[in-house]
Enzyme design. Structure first.
Site, PDB file in Angstrom:
ATOM      1  N   HIS A   1      -3.514   7.394   1.558  1.00 16.62           N
ATOM      2  CA  HIS A   1      -3.710   6.054   1.246  1.00 16.62           C
ATOM      3  C   HIS A   1      -5.199   5.860   1.829  1.00 16.62           C
ATOM      4  O   HIS A   1      -5.564   6.088   2.869  1.00 16.62           O
ATOM      5  CB  HIS A   1      -2.938   5.123   1.837  1.00 16.62           C
ATOM      6  CG  HIS A   1      -3.299   3.677   1.619  1.00 16.62           C
ATOM      7  ND1 HIS A   1      -3.694   3.036   0.583  1.00 16.62           N
ATOM      8  CD2 HIS A   1      -3.546   2.621   2.415  1.00 16.62           C
ATOM      9  CE1 HIS A   1      -4.167   1.852   0.669  1.00 16.62           C
ATOM     10  NE2 HIS A   1      -3.835   1.480   1.789  1.00 16.62           N
TER      11      HIS A   1
ATOM     12  N   ASN B   1     -10.021  -0.081  -0.613  1.00 25.14           N
ATOM     13  CA  ASN B   1      -8.638   0.042  -0.638  1.00 25.14           C
ATOM     14  C   ASN B   1      -8.014  -0.518  -1.916  1.00 25.14           C
ATOM     15  O   ASN B   1      -8.075  -1.807  -2.168  1.00 25.14           O
ATOM     16  CB  ASN B   1      -8.229  -0.811   0.484  1.00 25.14           C
ATOM     17  CG  ASN B   1      -6.668  -0.728   0.750  1.00 25.14           C
ATOM     18  OD1 ASN B   1      -5.994  -0.466   0.195  1.00 25.14           O
ATOM     19  ND2 ASN B   1      -6.422  -1.116   2.049  1.00 25.14           N
TER      20      ASN B   1
ATOM     21  N   CYS C   1       0.898  -1.189   0.019  1.00 22.43           N
ATOM     22  CA  CYS C   1      -0.031  -0.100  -0.046  1.00 22.43           C
ATOM     23  C   CYS C   1       0.964   1.196  -0.128  1.00 22.43           C
ATOM     24  O   CYS C   1       0.373   2.202  -0.447  1.00 22.43           O
ATOM     25  CB  CYS C   1      -0.984   0.051   1.248  1.00 22.43           C
ATOM     26  SG  CYS C   1      -2.161  -1.467   1.052  1.00 22.43           S
TER      27      CYS C   1
HETATM   28  O1  UT7 Z   1      -4.039  -1.038   3.610  1.00 23.86           O
HETATM   29  C1  UT7 Z   1      -3.209  -1.473   4.196  1.00 23.86           C
HETATM   30  C2  UT7 Z   1      -3.569  -0.970   5.643  1.00 23.86           C
HETATM   31  N1  UT7 Z   1      -4.640  -1.717   6.086  1.00 23.86           N
HETATM   32  C3  UT7 Z   1      -5.469  -0.990   7.001  1.00 23.86           C
HETATM   33  O2  UT7 Z   1      -5.160  -0.029   7.412  1.00 23.86           O
HETATM   34  C4  UT7 Z   1      -6.446  -1.759   7.596  1.00 23.86           C
HETATM   35  C5  UT7 Z   1      -6.587  -1.502   9.030  1.00 23.86           C
HETATM   36  N2  UT7 Z   1      -7.771  -2.233   9.874  1.00 23.86           N
HETATM   37  C6  UT7 Z   1      -8.961  -1.735   9.541  1.00 23.86           C
HETATM   38  O3  UT7 Z   1      -9.313  -0.867   8.725  1.00 23.86           O
HETATM   39  C7  UT7 Z   1      -9.872  -2.328  10.460  1.00 23.86           C
HETATM   40  O4  UT7 Z   1      -9.495  -3.141  11.480  1.00 23.86           O
HETATM   41  C8  UT7 Z   1     -10.809  -3.272   9.795  1.00 23.86           C
HETATM   42  C9  UT7 Z   1     -11.976  -2.579   9.046  1.00 23.86           C
HETATM   43  C10 UT7 Z   1     -10.051  -4.346   8.813  1.00 23.86           C
HETATM   44  C11 UT7 Z   1     -12.024  -4.298  10.871  1.00 23.86           C
HETATM   45  O5  UT7 Z   1     -12.560  -3.448  11.708  1.00 23.86           O
HETATM   46  P1  UT7 Z   1     -12.442  -3.519  13.289  1.00 23.86           P
HETATM   47  O6  UT7 Z   1     -13.226  -2.409  13.770  1.00 23.86           O
HETATM   48  O7  UT7 Z   1     -11.008  -3.662  13.800  1.00 23.86           O
HETATM   49  O8  UT7 Z   1     -13.252  -4.846  13.214  1.00 23.86           O
HETATM   50  P2  UT7 Z   1     -12.746  -6.185  13.967  1.00 23.86           P
HETATM   51  O9  UT7 Z   1     -11.682  -6.791  13.133  1.00 23.86           O
HETATM   52  O10 UT7 Z   1     -12.414  -5.998  15.292  1.00 23.86           O
HETATM   53  O11 UT7 Z   1     -14.043  -7.217  13.927  1.00 23.86           O
HETATM   54  C12 UT7 Z   1     -15.160  -6.805  14.744  1.00 23.86           C
HETATM   55  C13 UT7 Z   1     -16.256  -7.762  14.494  1.00 23.86           C
HETATM   56  C14 UT7 Z   1     -15.749  -9.263  14.697  1.00 23.86           C
HETATM   57  O12 UT7 Z   1     -16.841  -9.836  15.379  1.00 23.86           O
HETATM   58  P3  UT7 Z   1     -16.825 -10.212  17.099  1.00 23.86           P
HETATM   59  O13 UT7 Z   1     -15.612 -10.838  16.986  1.00 23.86           O
HETATM   60  O14 UT7 Z   1     -16.598  -8.806  17.673  1.00 23.86           O
HETATM   61  O15 UT7 Z   1     -18.070 -10.748  17.097  1.00 23.86           O
HETATM   62  C15 UT7 Z   1     -15.619  -9.603  13.308  1.00 23.86           C
HETATM   63  O16 UT7 Z   1     -15.961 -11.276  13.112  1.00 23.86           O
HETATM   64  O17 UT7 Z   1     -16.705  -7.608  13.195  1.00 23.86           O
HETATM   65  C16 UT7 Z   1     -16.682  -8.979  12.457  1.00 23.86           C
HETATM   66  N3  UT7 Z   1     -16.509  -8.542  11.168  1.00 23.86           N
HETATM   67  C17 UT7 Z   1     -17.483  -8.511  10.336  1.00 23.86           C
HETATM   68  N4  UT7 Z   1     -18.838  -8.459  10.397  1.00 23.86           N
HETATM   69  C18 UT7 Z   1     -19.623  -8.454   9.235  1.00 23.86           C
HETATM   70  C19 UT7 Z   1     -15.288  -8.888  10.500  1.00 23.86           C
HETATM   71  N5  UT7 Z   1     -15.404  -8.587   9.270  1.00 23.86           N
HETATM   72  C20 UT7 Z   1     -16.973  -8.577   8.966  1.00 23.86           C
HETATM   73  C21 UT7 Z   1     -17.700  -8.193   7.823  1.00 23.86           C
HETATM   74  N6  UT7 Z   1     -19.028  -8.116   8.049  1.00 23.86           N
HETATM   75  N7  UT7 Z   1     -17.105  -8.033   6.934  1.00 23.86           N
END
Ligand code: UT7
Length: 321
Positions: free
Chosen positions: A248, A278, A113
């Site tokens: 980004h 992204n 990225c």
């Molecule tokens: O480009 C390179 C750099 N990349 C980045 O900068 C990405 C950085 N990270 C992020 O943008 C975020 O961490 C994400 C968007 C990837 C995830 O958001 P989050 O608020 O950190 O969510 P999480 O991974 O902590 O997941 C929260 C919940 C989980 O459920 P439980 O365990 O709380 O019950 C996941 O299983 O959301 C669930 N979940 C989803 N639910 C519906 C994860 N993906 C999905 C989905 N739809 N697509």
């Protein structure tokens, strides 16, 4: 003084748009979750005829047209990608040939990225030292090809596309246009927080993207704040002088946190993550092209480009357009 000056920008997106609703029909997710957690509403996905190379060629031609240049004016192509058409040759050579160029150096840069920032920094050095006079710098990706479409934690986050800039070495005044400062970083300690589990030398396969999103998020906010501070210090610039941040586009919440750290309002941040998702190395030049073409970024504006990605790698560049 000799600086690398922006002469034109271009972009190219696949024809097919996939909305959050359409994805929700195939993966256990919802429009609401994707919007709230990331700001994404849709993404572009390449079909069988569209590759990193064809998208890059489209973006590069658009940037040449915007600059009023032809391929005969170019003596360097640097293409940032993590999804090349082939293991080798570099996709940059495919683009060179497709545009009708020959002889001059053309190579790929792999910093995921942050790839566009790495490519731009390399082009800037080569232009300032006289190794090249006019460069095409491209970010192009087809991340749809390396996604695990059954992993809802990653497949909803990415899209395909390409952006390009034409940069020329010019003798300018101190307060004139061009790249004022660039800083790049890497830290391989965290490589397995965001990586692809395949490759020619290990598995012999392409592999799929794996990400620990929450941890990447935390590192992104800290690393970006640090590198932005370094670039401002190196150029002797106050954050309040920045007209536009062109970041980004990984997550709207990261853009918001970064703007806050700089003390700048969100209305000075170019946001395309809602439309493109992204697009890895393509996201910064894509956003730059969108904001120049819609008239937000004007000649004389001071813009901060920044990115963070797999490796980890991260970087920022301050540019007067
Ligand atoms: O480009 C390179 C750099 N990349 C980045 O900068 C990405 C950085 N990270 C992020 O943008 C975020 O961490 C994400 C968007 C990837 C995830 O958001 P989050 O608020 O950190 O969510 P999480 O991974 O902590 O997941 C929260 C919940 C989980 O459920 P439980 O365990 O709380 O019950 C996941 O299983 O959301 C669930 N979940 C989803 N639910 C519906 C994860 N993906 C999905 C989905 N739809 N697509």
């Amino acid at each position: 003084m000799i600086r690398a000056v922006l002469k034109g920008t271009g972009s190219c997106l696949p024809a097919k748009v996939v909305s959050n609703e359409e994805l929700s029909a195939k993966v256990d997710t919802s429009d609401e979750w994707i919007r709230e957690r990331t700001g994404i509403t849709q993404r572009y996905i390449a079909d069988d005829t569209e590759t990193t190379g064809t998208l890059a060629t489209g973006a590069a031609q658009a940037a040449l047209d915007d600059a009023g240049f032809t391929i005969d004016d170019i003596d360097l192509i640097i293409l940032a990608t993590a999804t090349p058409d082939h293991t080798f040759p570099a996709t940059a050579t495919t683009v060179q040939h497709a545009l009708g160029g020959k002889g001059f150096p053309a190579f790929d840069v792999a910093a995921v990225c942050s790839g566009f920032l790495y490519a731009l920094g390399t082009a800037d050095s080569m232009l300032r030292t006289g190794m090249a006079k006019c460069a095409l710098v491209i970010g192009s990706e087809t991340f749809s090809r390396i996604l695990d479409w059954e992993d809802r934690g990653t497949c909803v986050l990415f899209g395909d596309g390409a952006g390009a800039v034409v940069m020329a070495a010019e003798d300018v005044a101190e307060d004139g246009p061009g790249i004022l400062a660039t800083r790049l970083h890497a830290d391989g300690e965290h490589r397995e927080l965001l990586w692809v589990d395949g490759g020619p030398s290990t598995t012999g396969t392409v592999g799929h993207l794996q990400m620990k999103g929450r941890e990447v998020f935390r590192h992104a906010v800290v690393n970006l704040a640090g590198v932005l501070r370094e670039v401002l210090e190196e150029s002797g610039t106050d954050a309040s002088a920045i007209d536009w941040i062109v970041p980004h586009q990984a997550n709207l919440r990261i853009l918001d946190a970064t703007a806050r750290k700089l003390g700048l309002p969100m209305d000075r941040v170019v946001v395309t993550v809602d439309q493109h998702a992204n697009t890895s190395a393509a996201s910064v030049p894509l956003a730059l092209d969108v904001a120049r073409r819609d008239g937000r970024i004007k000649p004389g504006d001071l813009i901060m480009l920044e990115a963070m990605g797999g490796g980890f790698t991260w970087g920022a560049s301050l540019l007067r357009v």
